[in-house]
Scaffold this motif. Structure first.
Motif, PDB file in Angstrom:
ATOM      1  N   ARG A 135      -7.636  17.190   8.885  1.00 14.48           N
ATOM      2  CA  ARG A 135      -8.989  17.903   8.259  1.00 14.48           C
ATOM      3  C   ARG A 135      -9.697  18.217   8.531  1.00 14.48           C
ATOM      4  O   ARG A 135     -11.177  18.749   8.377  1.00 14.48           O
ATOM      5  CB  ARG A 135      -8.744  16.983   6.583  1.00 14.48           C
ATOM      6  CG  ARG A 135      -7.231  17.617   6.099  1.00 14.48           C
ATOM      7  CD  ARG A 135      -7.662  17.074   4.664  1.00 14.48           C
ATOM      8  NE  ARG A 135      -7.578  15.867   4.377  1.00 14.48           N
ATOM      9  CZ  ARG A 135      -6.991  14.757   4.133  1.00 14.48           C
ATOM     10  NH1 ARG A 135      -5.228  15.135   3.958  1.00 14.48           N
ATOM     11  NH2 ARG A 135      -7.039  13.636   3.561  1.00 14.48           N
ATOM     12  N   LYS A 136     -10.044  17.231   9.947  1.00 15.45           N
ATOM     13  CA  LYS A 136     -11.381  17.229  10.426  1.00 15.45           C
ATOM     14  C   LYS A 136     -11.557  17.914  11.541  1.00 15.45           C
ATOM     15  O   LYS A 136     -12.933  18.184  12.340  1.00 15.45           O
ATOM     16  CB  LYS A 136     -11.793  15.337  11.187  1.00 15.45           C
ATOM     17  CG  LYS A 136     -11.919  14.834  10.205  1.00 15.45           C
ATOM     18  CD  LYS A 136     -11.749  12.964  10.758  1.00 15.45           C
ATOM     19  CE  LYS A 136     -11.957  11.750  10.025  1.00 15.45           C
ATOM     20  NZ  LYS A 136     -11.989  10.210  10.333  1.00 15.45           N
TER      21      LYS A 136
ATOM     22  N   THR B  92      -2.732  12.522  13.050  1.00 17.29           N
ATOM     23  CA  THR B  92      -2.586  12.109  10.911  1.00 17.29           C
ATOM     24  C   THR B  92      -2.959  13.402  10.254  1.00 17.29           C
ATOM     25  O   THR B  92      -3.941  13.828  11.054  1.00 17.29           O
ATOM     26  CB  THR B  92      -3.408  10.884  10.325  1.00 17.29           C
ATOM     27  OG1 THR B  92      -4.501  11.496  11.166  1.00 17.29           O
ATOM     28  CG2 THR B  92      -2.690   9.845  11.192  1.00 17.29           C
ATOM     29  N   THR B  93      -3.047  13.369   8.836  1.00 14.36           N
ATOM     30  CA  THR B  93      -2.757  14.316   8.241  1.00 14.36           C
ATOM     31  C   THR B  93      -4.495  14.282   7.911  1.00 14.36           C
ATOM     32  O   THR B  93      -5.705  15.632   8.008  1.00 14.36           O
ATOM     33  CB  THR B  93      -2.978  14.216   6.434  1.00 14.36           C
ATOM     34  OG1 THR B  93      -3.184  13.221   6.182  1.00 14.36           O
ATOM     35  CG2 THR B  93      -1.397  15.020   6.895  1.00 14.36           C
ATOM     36  N   ASP B  94      -5.186  13.667   7.429  1.00 16.70           N
ATOM     37  CA  ASP B  94      -6.995  12.902   7.948  1.00 16.70           C
ATOM     38  C   ASP B  94      -7.767  13.493   9.098  1.00 16.70           C
ATOM     39  O   ASP B  94      -8.290  13.959   8.897  1.00 16.70           O
ATOM     40  CB  ASP B  94      -7.172  11.853   8.003  1.00 16.70           C
ATOM     41  CG  ASP B  94      -6.815  10.735   6.499  1.00 16.70           C
ATOM     42  OD1 ASP B  94      -6.862  12.171   5.560  1.00 16.70           O
ATOM     43  OD2 ASP B  94      -6.491   9.712   6.190  1.00 16.70           O
TER      44      ASP B  94
ATOM     45  N   GLY C 126      -3.497  19.615   5.855  1.00 17.73           N
ATOM     46  CA  GLY C 126      -3.656  18.710   7.418  1.00 17.73           C
ATOM     47  C   GLY C 126      -2.209  18.590   8.104  1.00 17.73           C
ATOM     48  O   GLY C 126      -2.438  17.895   8.941  1.00 17.73           O
TER      49      GLY C 126
END
Length: 283
Positions: free
Chosen positions: A35-36, A30-32, A49
């Protein structure tokens, strides 16, 4: 893009590049979640992301061989599960020729596995018939891989791929079935990396004390180095796929080995806690 490994030259010839639209293949990415993993940006993901991926071939030139590893989607193919992969018309062969690799100059085609986006340019359409694209080449397929797809009848799109991009080169007498530890020549060998497909192999290049690995689809994207359990929706055996990732990444992590993916570009694997990260090769 072009890299040198001892006396071997590796050239990437791109057929298609994508940004995003990859959740269908890696639903956990996922984009979230992406981004991590800030080390993915900007080479392998956007600030938002979204994953950056490509479909490409590698031309591997040794002192004695000129090898194409994986052949993308191809033109004029039908019955693909993804609409934009049907009836394509791209200048891929013209791009290869412009890079100095006319089809008749290739002596070997090696497929890491026999999925749709790795075998398409094995053949081209001539007067209504599928003929070998590389007329002077021997085509090398893993024996386990070939026999699995030869006998597979569950999904029409996969049968279509076999019938238009694999069977015609077999019928033309161009194919050699190889074991998962086969050595092509002094500089080029394959190693077993099953899971994504039953007979998936990766390509090891060794020359002049230097080393490179074409990992194929043992990972579709470097995010799977951080999350070994993130599997492709089309992995044949997800547990085996994750195990192959762990084995390969452990073997080549923190070494000078240049790693090139089946859908991402070159870099080096680094250990990162209990997992790994990928450092893009700076051009």
């Amino acid at each position: 893009m072009r890299w040198k490994v001892g006396k071997v030259t590796i050239t990437k010839v791109v057929e298609m590049e994508t940004v995003g639209s990859t959740r269908f293949i890696l639903p956990a990415a996922t984009t979230d979640a992406i981004r991590k993993l800030p080390w993915l940006i900007p080479h392998f993901a956007t600030e938002e992301g979204r994953l950056k991926m490509s479909i490409h071939s590698l031309v591997v030139e040794t002192p004695t061989r000129r090898i194409v590893v994986d052949t993308g989607l191809g033109n004029d193919k039908q019955g693909r599960g993804i609409p934009v992969w049907n009836n394509r018309s791209t200048p891929f062969l013209e791009t290869m020729i412009a890079a100095g690799f006319p089809p008749e100059s290739i002596d070997t085609v090696l497929c890491t596995h026999l999925h749709v986006d790795h075998v398409g340019w094995n053949t081209k359409l001539v007067d209504g018939n599928w003929v070998p694209t590389f007329p002077k080449a021997r085509y090398l397929f893993g024996k386990t891989e070939y026999e699995y797809w030869r006998d597979y009848t569950a999904e029409p799109d996969k049968v279509a791929v076999f019938n238009d991009s694999v069977k015609p080169v077999v019928d033309a007498g161009k194919v050699e079935l190889i074991g998962s530890d086969h050595r092509l020549c002094e500089e080029i060998s394959v190693i077993p990396t099953p899971g994504h497909s039953p007979g998936h192999i990766s390509v090891l290049i060794e020359s002049g004390g230097e080393q490179a690995l074409h990992s194929g689809d043992v990972a579709h994207h470097p995010c799977q180095m951080a999350h070994l359990g993130w599997c492709s929706v089309i992995d044949t055996d997800t547990a085996q796929s994750a195990a192959s990732r762990h084995k390969v990444f452990s073997r080549f992590a923190d070494t000078p080995t240049l790693v090139i993916g089946g859908h991402f570009s070159a870099g080096h694997i680094k250990r990162d806690g209990d997992a790994f990260r990928f450092e893009a090769l700076q051009s």
